[in-house]
Design an enzyme around this catalytic site. Structure first.
Site, PDB file in Angstrom:
ATOM      1  N   GLU A  53      11.109  41.786 -34.830  1.00 33.21           N
ATOM      2  CA  GLU A  53      10.350  42.481 -33.792  1.00 33.21           C
ATOM      3  C   GLU A  53       9.011  42.994 -34.312  1.00 33.21           C
ATOM      4  O   GLU A  53       8.006  42.938 -33.620  1.00 33.21           O
ATOM      5  CB  GLU A  53      11.167  43.633 -33.204  1.00 33.21           C
ATOM      6  CG  GLU A  53      12.337  43.191 -32.343  1.00 33.21           C
ATOM      7  CD  GLU A  53      11.898  42.316 -31.178  1.00 33.21           C
ATOM      8  OE1 GLU A  53      10.746  42.438 -30.716  1.00 33.21           O
ATOM      9  OE2 GLU A  53      12.721  41.506 -30.711  1.00 33.21           O
ATOM     10  N   TYR A 136       8.031  50.066 -27.597  1.00 30.02           N
ATOM     11  CA  TYR A 136       8.602  48.723 -27.489  1.00 30.02           C
ATOM     12  C   TYR A 136       9.611  48.451 -28.619  1.00 30.02           C
ATOM     13  O   TYR A 136      10.743  48.043 -28.374  1.00 30.02           O
ATOM     14  CB  TYR A 136       7.508  47.643 -27.509  1.00 30.02           C
ATOM     15  CG  TYR A 136       8.135  46.280 -27.689  1.00 30.02           C
ATOM     16  CD1 TYR A 136       8.695  45.612 -26.611  1.00 30.02           C
ATOM     17  CD2 TYR A 136       8.266  45.720 -28.961  1.00 30.02           C
ATOM     18  CE1 TYR A 136       9.351  44.410 -26.773  1.00 30.02           C
ATOM     19  CE2 TYR A 136       8.922  44.518 -29.131  1.00 30.02           C
ATOM     20  CZ  TYR A 136       9.461  43.863 -28.046  1.00 30.02           C
ATOM     21  OH  TYR A 136      10.118  42.690 -28.216  1.00 30.02           O
ATOM     22  N   ASP A 154       6.817  44.232 -22.987  1.00 29.74           N
ATOM     23  CA  ASP A 154       5.798  43.642 -23.859  1.00 29.74           C
ATOM     24  C   ASP A 154       4.853  42.823 -22.977  1.00 29.74           C
ATOM     25  O   ASP A 154       4.906  42.906 -21.746  1.00 29.74           O
ATOM     26  CB  ASP A 154       6.455  42.778 -24.942  1.00 29.74           C
ATOM     27  CG  ASP A 154       6.989  41.487 -24.371  1.00 29.74           C
ATOM     28  OD1 ASP A 154       7.312  41.454 -23.176  1.00 29.74           O
ATOM     29  OD2 ASP A 154       7.072  40.493 -25.107  1.00 29.74           O
TER      30      ASP A 154
END
Length: 395
Positions: A53, A136, A154
DNA sequence: AAAGCGGGGAC
DNA sequence: GTCCCAGCTTT
């Protein structure tokens, strides 16, 4: 008896729970059939989710894959990452960009090991305190690794939602995330949050692309307000990016015998922690020949003998375009170069250059001047053709 | 709220 | 060339 709701009309594409259920019902099977095989989808745990991520922030999947594989091999778990020297972590990040991500990950790994016994805290409030865990990343790690019911937002999700609901919110300002977070929270499949989040992003990456979206293969085509209005190209609404400045600089390739002077940039700021041939900014350029600017750097290094200048390097960053003018200089003794804005100076033989984390423009320069570096490595500085001369009388 | 922060691929 | 990508931090 009239099953009108089985065929959603444009007017029926609304924010209501029935529509949401239908969307989830189409999205999840689509994902299970068409999702890509990606390294971080094998043997999933919070550490692999976290590494992927962070690497995927503002970075495309295809670009991340080789970096992810190298990183996991070097730092297979959070303890290995926490114990590694910062320079090793940065070196693995070389070429990926946004280098503060590497430093934040490294610091977070040490906090996780020291404070949480090597386990990631499992509440959004707690992970958000770790360096590099924004809204996020905090949500995505907890959702994808622990299946927590947290919707993520996102760039992909914003684009999908904007088209799905023909939402005219400007997606460029980061403040728009708050608006789309509310929509994503409502649409989230709370029974399958991890799969739902991945499916939304995968749809944005594979089908609902910025240009030429593949609406004919989209599982949500009948639910999409932008498509039903023939306006997929109008969404998402996105204001223009600010213009890029052009910045000129000179870098000094300082030779001493068979060694070169490398400088480490401060941890914070542009290319933080990376190594480069020392630079000074010269914008605006004084004249086309750069002669007065060459003198400026010569004044800073009065011990140096000017050999020649090399072809300039251009490099585009997020918010400016850099043009670097390299000068080749020679010194008799290894100088100190104090008060220069760098954190550390090191003299290194050219064979060792590749051991340092170097930014993109340095890699371009080294590749282009490989022949020159070979001459230096062999200690044959005197064989370098000298072009031009800057008189010390100008000091 | 706005600006700073990389690099690469698609168009 | 322009645009944008599985965004975060600092001011």
């Amino acid at each position: 008896m009239f099953n009108v709701h089985l065929i959603p009309m444009a007017e029926n594409i609304q924010h209501n729970s029935r529509n949401y259920r239908n969307i989830r019902k189409k999205l999840l099977p689509w994902f299970s059939r068409f999702q890509r095989l990606l390294p971080w989808r094998e043997n999933r745990n919070w550490y692999t989710v976290w590494v992927s991520e962070v690497m995927l922030q503002q970075t495309r999947v295809e670009q991340v894959i080789p970096f992810f594989n190298r990183f996991m091999k070097a730092f297979p778990d959070v303890w290995k990452l926490a114990d590694a020297p910062r320079q090793n972590v940065l070196k693995l990040w070389q070429g990926l960009g946004y280098y503060s991500r590497a430093g934040n990950m490294h610091r977070a790994a040490q906090i996780i090991v020291d404070t949480y016994h090597g386990r990631l805290p499992e509440t959004l409030k707690e992970v958000r305190r770790l360096p590099g865990f924004g809204e996020y990343t905090g949500r995505s790690v907890l959702s994808l690794a622990f299946n927590q019911p947290l919707a993520v937002v996102d760039g992909n999700v914003k684009r999908v939602l904007a088209r799905l609901f023909a939402d005219e919110t400007d997606t460029r300002p980061s403040a728009s995330n708050r608006h789309f977070q509310i929509l994503a929270d409502r649409l989230l499949d709370r029974d399958h949050p991890a799969v739902f989040n991945e499916a939304m992003m995968e749809l944005g990456a594979l089908v609902c692309t910025p240009s030429n979206p593949g609406c004919n293969s989209c599982p949500l085509q009948l639910h999409c307000r932008a498509h039903s209005h023939g306006e997929t190209a109008k969404f998402p609404v996105r204001s223009a990016a600010p213009a890029k400045r052009v910045v000129h600089s000179i870098c000094a390739i300082i030779i001493c015998d068979n060694k070169l002077l490398l400088a480490r940039k401060p941890d914070k700021g542009l290319l933080g922690g990376m190594w480069e041939f020392p630079q000074i900014e010269i914008t605006p350029v004084v004249d086309s020949g750069n002669r007065p600017d060459n003198l400026r750097i010569m004044k800073k290094i009065p011990q140096a003998v000017y050999l020649r200048k090399l072809q300039y390097i251009t490099h585009t960053y997020t918010h400016f375009r850099a043009i670097v003018h390299p000068l080749l200089l020679n010194v008799e003794k290894e100088i100190e170069l104090v008060g220069n804005g760098y954190s550390e100076i090191r003299w290194t033989v050219t064979e060792q250059l590749k051991k340092y984390p170097l930014p993109g423009w340095m890699l371009k320069l080294i590749k282009r001047e490989s022949e020159l570096l070979k001459i230096i490595a062999d200690g044959n500085v005197k064989k370098i053709p000298v072009a031009g001369h800057v008189s010390v009388a100008y000091k």
